[in-house]
Design a protein around this motif. Sequence first.
Motif, PDB file in Angstrom:
ATOM      1  N   VAL A  91       0.817  -1.216   0.000  1.00  0.00           N
ATOM      2  CA  VAL A  91       0.000   0.000   0.000  1.00  0.00           C
ATOM      3  C   VAL A  91       0.854   1.271   0.000  1.00  0.00           C
ATOM      4  N   ASP A  92       1.887   1.306   0.828  1.00  0.00           N
ATOM      5  CA  ASP A  92       2.672   2.533   1.008  1.00  0.00           C
ATOM      6  C   ASP A  92       3.821   2.694   0.014  1.00  0.00           C
ATOM      7  N   TRP A  93       4.353   1.582  -0.493  1.00  0.00           N
ATOM      8  CA  TRP A  93       5.554   1.664  -1.313  1.00  0.00           C
ATOM      9  C   TRP A  93       5.320   1.211  -2.751  1.00  0.00           C
ATOM     10  N   LEU A  94       4.740   0.050  -2.938  1.00  0.00           N
ATOM     11  CA  LEU A  94       4.612  -0.529  -4.281  1.00  0.00           C
ATOM     12  C   LEU A  94       3.525   0.137  -5.120  1.00  0.00           C
ATOM     13  N   GLU A  95       2.297   0.156  -4.625  1.00  0.00           N
ATOM     14  CA  GLU A  95       1.170   0.665  -5.420  1.00  0.00           C
ATOM     15  C   GLU A  95       1.332   2.119  -5.880  1.00  0.00           C
ATOM     16  N   PRO A  96       1.798   3.029  -5.021  1.00  0.00           N
ATOM     17  CA  PRO A  96       1.910   4.424  -5.467  1.00  0.00           C
ATOM     18  C   PRO A  96       2.915   4.630  -6.611  1.00  0.00           C
ATOM     19  N   ARG A  97       3.838   3.714  -6.803  1.00  0.00           N
ATOM     20  CA  ARG A  97       4.884   3.884  -7.809  1.00  0.00           C
ATOM     21  C   ARG A  97       4.443   3.493  -9.212  1.00  0.00           C
ATOM     22  N   ASN A  98       3.427   2.657  -9.303  1.00  0.00           N
ATOM     23  CA  ASN A  98       2.885   2.292 -10.610  1.00  0.00           C
ATOM     24  C   ASN A  98       3.985   1.852 -11.584  1.00  0.00           C
ATOM     25  N   PHE A  99       4.735   0.834 -11.189  1.00  0.00           N
ATOM     26  CA  PHE A  99       5.830   0.319 -12.008  1.00  0.00           C
ATOM     27  C   PHE A  99       5.307  -0.273 -13.316  1.00  0.00           C
ATOM     28  N   ALA A 100       6.137  -0.264 -14.336  1.00  0.00           N
ATOM     29  CA  ALA A 100       5.802  -0.891 -15.618  1.00  0.00           C
ATOM     30  C   ALA A 100       5.692  -2.406 -15.424  1.00  0.00           C
ATOM     31  N   PRO A 101       4.896  -3.086 -16.248  1.00  0.00           N
ATOM     32  CA  PRO A 101       4.697  -4.531 -16.096  1.00  0.00           C
ATOM     33  C   PRO A 101       5.980  -5.363 -16.204  1.00  0.00           C
ATOM     34  N   ASP A 102       6.972  -4.879 -16.931  1.00  0.00           N
ATOM     35  CA  ASP A 102       8.202  -5.657 -17.113  1.00  0.00           C
ATOM     36  C   ASP A 102       9.300  -5.285 -16.108  1.00  0.00           C
ATOM     37  N   THR A 103       8.934  -4.566 -15.061  1.00  0.00           N
ATOM     38  CA  THR A 103       9.896  -4.145 -14.040  1.00  0.00           C
ATOM     39  C   THR A 103      10.435  -5.352 -13.279  1.00  0.00           C
ATOM     40  N   GLN A 104      11.730  -5.297 -12.982  1.00  0.00           N
ATOM     41  CA  GLN A 104      12.372  -6.309 -12.151  1.00  0.00           C
ATOM     42  C   GLN A 104      12.929  -5.620 -10.909  1.00  0.00           C
ATOM     43  N   LEU A 105      12.368  -5.963  -9.747  1.00  0.00           N
ATOM     44  CA  LEU A 105      12.763  -5.360  -8.479  1.00  0.00           C
ATOM     45  C   LEU A 105      13.482  -6.381  -7.614  1.00  0.00           C
ATOM     46  N   ALA A 106      14.605  -5.975  -7.042  1.00  0.00           N
ATOM     47  CA  ALA A 106      15.285  -6.789  -6.037  1.00  0.00           C
ATOM     48  C   ALA A 106      14.954  -6.200  -4.673  1.00  0.00           C
ATOM     49  N   LEU A 107      14.532  -7.036  -3.755  1.00  0.00           N
ATOM     50  CA  LEU A 107      14.199  -6.626  -2.395  1.00  0.00           C
ATOM     51  C   LEU A 107      15.156  -7.335  -1.453  1.00  0.00           C
ATOM     52  N   VAL A 108      16.059  -6.597  -0.820  1.00  0.00           N
ATOM     53  CA  VAL A 108      17.073  -7.186   0.049  1.00  0.00           C
ATOM     54  C   VAL A 108      16.641  -7.015   1.493  1.00  0.00           C
ATOM     55  N   GLY A 109      16.519  -8.135   2.183  1.00  0.00           N
ATOM     56  CA  GLY A 109      16.038  -8.075   3.554  1.00  0.00           C
ATOM     57  C   GLY A 109      16.453  -9.265   4.387  1.00  0.00           C
ATOM     58  N   HIS A 110      15.531  -9.728   5.240  1.00  0.00           N
ATOM     59  CA  HIS A 110      15.843 -10.644   6.338  1.00  0.00           C
ATOM     60  C   HIS A 110      14.854 -11.811   6.385  1.00  0.00           C
ATOM     61  N   GLU A 111      15.263 -12.820   7.127  1.00  0.00           N
ATOM     62  CA  GLU A 111      14.389 -13.948   7.417  1.00  0.00           C
ATOM     63  C   GLU A 111      13.843 -13.794   8.831  1.00  0.00           C
ATOM     64  N   PRO A 112      12.668 -14.292   9.107  1.00  0.00           N
ATOM     65  CA  PRO A 112      11.779 -15.036   8.223  1.00  0.00           C
ATOM     66  C   PRO A 112      10.877 -14.141   7.371  1.00  0.00           C
ATOM     67  N   CYS A 113      11.091 -12.857   7.446  1.00  0.00           N
ATOM     68  CA  CYS A 113      10.234 -11.892   6.756  1.00  0.00           C
ATOM     69  C   CYS A 113      10.110 -12.196   5.259  1.00  0.00           C
ATOM     70  N   LEU A 114      11.234 -12.363   4.560  1.00  0.00           N
ATOM     71  CA  LEU A 114      11.171 -12.519   3.103  1.00  0.00           C
ATOM     72  C   LEU A 114      10.471 -13.800   2.661  1.00  0.00           C
ATOM     73  N   SER A 115      10.737 -14.910   3.335  1.00  0.00           N
ATOM     74  CA  SER A 115      10.051 -16.144   2.937  1.00  0.00           C
ATOM     75  C   SER A 115       8.552 -16.045   3.223  1.00  0.00           C
ATOM     76  N   ARG A 116       8.199 -15.364   4.291  1.00  0.00           N
ATOM     77  CA  ARG A 116       6.772 -15.145   4.583  1.00  0.00           C
ATOM     78  C   ARG A 116       6.136 -14.260   3.521  1.00  0.00           C
ATOM     79  N   TRP A 117       6.860 -13.222   3.092  1.00  0.00           N
ATOM     80  CA  TRP A 117       6.354 -12.364   2.023  1.00  0.00           C
ATOM     81  C   TRP A 117       6.116 -13.184   0.765  1.00  0.00           C
ATOM     82  N   ALA A 118       7.068 -14.048   0.425  1.00  0.00           N
ATOM     83  CA  ALA A 118       6.908 -14.881  -0.776  1.00  0.00           C
ATOM     84  C   ALA A 118       5.669 -15.763  -0.647  1.00  0.00           C
TER      85      ALA A 118
END
Length: 164
Positions: A91-118
């Motif tokens: 809601v706060d970060w992704l949606e307002p940016r309206n990225f193009a459909p072919d965008t490739q984003l790398a999200l660098v973070g921590h566990e267990p947060c990232l696996s839960r996000w996936a």
Amino acid sequence: MELYLIRHGIAQEATGDIKDEERRLTKEGQQKTEKVAQRLKKLGLQFDLIATSPLVRAKQTADILIAAKLSSQIEECIHLSPDGQIYNWVVDWLEPRNFAPDTQLALVGHEPCLSRWAEILVWGEVKERLVLKKAGMIGVKVPETGSPLGRGQMFWLTPPKYLL
């Protein structure tokens, strides 16, 4: 859009002497992360943006990805902190940016947060089934429109040992 969830490399052990947010990559962590980054480059990956947790070990990992020329854009994102919530990130970060459909984003973070996000992106809920190793990566393709939650398609789950 393709999201690449990347866990930081091997970091200093948590002790009473070092605040968690100040833990740095170890020499081994730096070396392995550099090798993984070089392998990702050889595989032809290129990120439009690398978003990173503000914690030192994640920022160091993101800097290694930048040094390997996997992207020229880096941005700190508070939502990628260990206690970050994917709902707030969408809601706060992704949606307002309206990225193009072919965008490739790398999200660098921590566990267990990232696996839960996936899991939330793919199944719509946390199932505690995915584990992301240090310097490992999960790739999830999300739909162009509507909420990405529960509508993603996982296309990559790689522990670092397969990239070294």
